[in-house]
Design a protein around this motif. Structure first.
Motif, mmCIF file in Angstrom:
data_model
loop_
_atom_site.group_PDB
_atom_site.id
_atom_site.type_symbol
_atom_site.label_atom_id
_atom_site.label_comp_id
_atom_site.label_asym_id
_atom_site.label_seq_id
_atom_site.Cartn_x
_atom_site.Cartn_y
_atom_site.Cartn_z
ATOM 1 N N TYR A 165 -5.635 -0.181 2.154
ATOM 2 C CA TYR A 165 -4.874 0.229 3.340
ATOM 3 C C TYR A 165 -5.776 0.921 4.354
ATOM 4 N N TYR A 198 -4.549 -0.027 -3.784
ATOM 5 C CA TYR A 198 -3.768 -0.188 -2.548
ATOM 6 C C TYR A 198 -4.190 0.791 -1.460
ATOM 7 N N THR A 199 -4.322 2.067 -1.787
ATOM 8 C CA THR A 199 -4.653 3.077 -0.781
ATOM 9 C C THR A 199 -6.001 2.782 -0.135
ATOM 10 N N ALA A 239 -0.596 -7.021 0.447
ATOM 11 C CA ALA A 239 -1.727 -6.584 -0.369
ATOM 12 C C ALA A 239 -1.865 -7.438 -1.628
ATOM 13 N N ALA A 299 -0.116 -8.398 6.840
ATOM 14 C CA ALA A 299 -0.357 -6.958 6.711
ATOM 15 C C ALA A 299 -0.154 -6.249 8.048
ATOM 16 N N ASN A 327 -3.689 2.329 8.900
ATOM 17 C CA ASN A 327 -3.162 3.661 9.219
ATOM 18 C C ASN A 327 -3.453 4.058 10.656
ATOM 19 N N LEU A 370 4.305 -4.690 3.314
ATOM 20 C CA LEU A 370 2.920 -4.249 3.138
ATOM 21 C C LEU A 370 2.426 -4.504 1.710
ATOM 22 N N THR A 407 2.618 -3.284 8.533
ATOM 23 C CA THR A 407 2.253 -1.929 8.939
ATOM 24 C C THR A 407 2.830 -1.580 10.307
#
Length: 258
Positions: free
Chosen positions: A220, A216-217, A205, A170, A226, A201, A174
């Motif tokens: 993340y 997912y969001t 996941a 991951a 982020n 990514l 990212t």
């Protein structure tokens, strides 16, 4: 001396003719460094045509000239190219040995971009120690001005070799996506590199059991993927753990953007 445009465009015969004429001029004026460069370029073109023996002969001549004039960068390039030829012929141990010698010389003159490239070559060639070389290559590429296309390829190389559920997957995905985000929008094939990054990514996941349609969001954000102030140091931590005591260069000598 720059590679002639005809060679970059794929017209090797014209390029060889250009180099031959250049050699005649250079031999008259005694520009040994330029002669070594031309021999090196000719050798690479000839090897790509399949004439390994002649190519190696020219590389040896170039290497001897660079040794005699103390051109460390030229020697490193010669050794890396000879190592590449060894790899083409299936002699992987010799390829690795010569590339390690090249890396040592690249480090002396702080030619870090070329060092990253050679680290990647041996990282892919060495089945037992490859992760250590690839980790160093990525660590270094994130500090210097390294081309986006090569950075994404390098990250993908390590990504495919990391265990399925490792957090590093991951972090690599990212980081690749982040490099695309900070790149100028006019960069060639930028969208293609973004897609590759997103696929990494999403796969990371899924490997962690995340429902990418629903969760997912949240995943993340929870993983702080982020936030480059979190994931870049975390990535470096993983890379440094992989390398351990196996660093091939002095990290304290590398400057950001060098």
């Amino acid at each position: 001396m720059e590679t002639p445009a005809v060679a970059r465009q794929g017209n090797i015969e014209q390029a060889l003719s250009f180099w031959q004429e250049s050699l005649k001029i250079i031999e008259h004026i005694g520009e040994f460094k330029d002669k070594a460069t031309i021999l090196n370029n000719m050798a690479n073109a000839i090897v790509n045509q399949g004439n390994i023996e002649q190519g190696l002969s020219l590389l040896d001549k170039s290497l001897n000239i660079n040794k005699n004039i103390g051109n460390i960068l030229g020697q490193a390039e010669n050794l890396a190219n000879i190592g590449c030829v060894a790899g083409k012929t299936g002699d992987i141990p010799r390829q690795i040995e010569l590339n390690l010698q090249a890396i040592e010389l690249f480090a002396q003159v702080k030619a870090y971009g070329q060092m990253v490239t050679v680290l990647r070559y041996i990282g892919l060639a060495d089945g037992s120690y490859g992760l250590v070389y690839l980790a160093q290559a990525i660590w270094l590429s994130l500090l210097i001005q390294y081309p986006l296309a090569d950075s994404i390829g390098l990250i993908f190389d390590l990504y495919t070799r990391v265990p399925k559920c490792d957090e590093l997957k991951a972090l690599l995905g990212t980081t690749a996506f982040y490099l695309c985000l900070v790149q100028d929008e006019s960069y060639p094939k930028l969208q293609e590199f973004q897609i590759i990054s997103i696929k990494m990514l999403l796969e990371a996941a899924i490997n962690e059991g995340i429902d990418i349609k629903q969760d997912y969001t949240l995943w993340y954000l929870q993983q702080q993927l982020n936030d480059p102030e979190y994931f870049l140091p975390r990535l470096n931590q993983h890379l440094e753990e992989i390398v351990g005591d196996g660093w091939l260069f002095d990290r304290s000598q590398v400057s950001i953007g060098e």
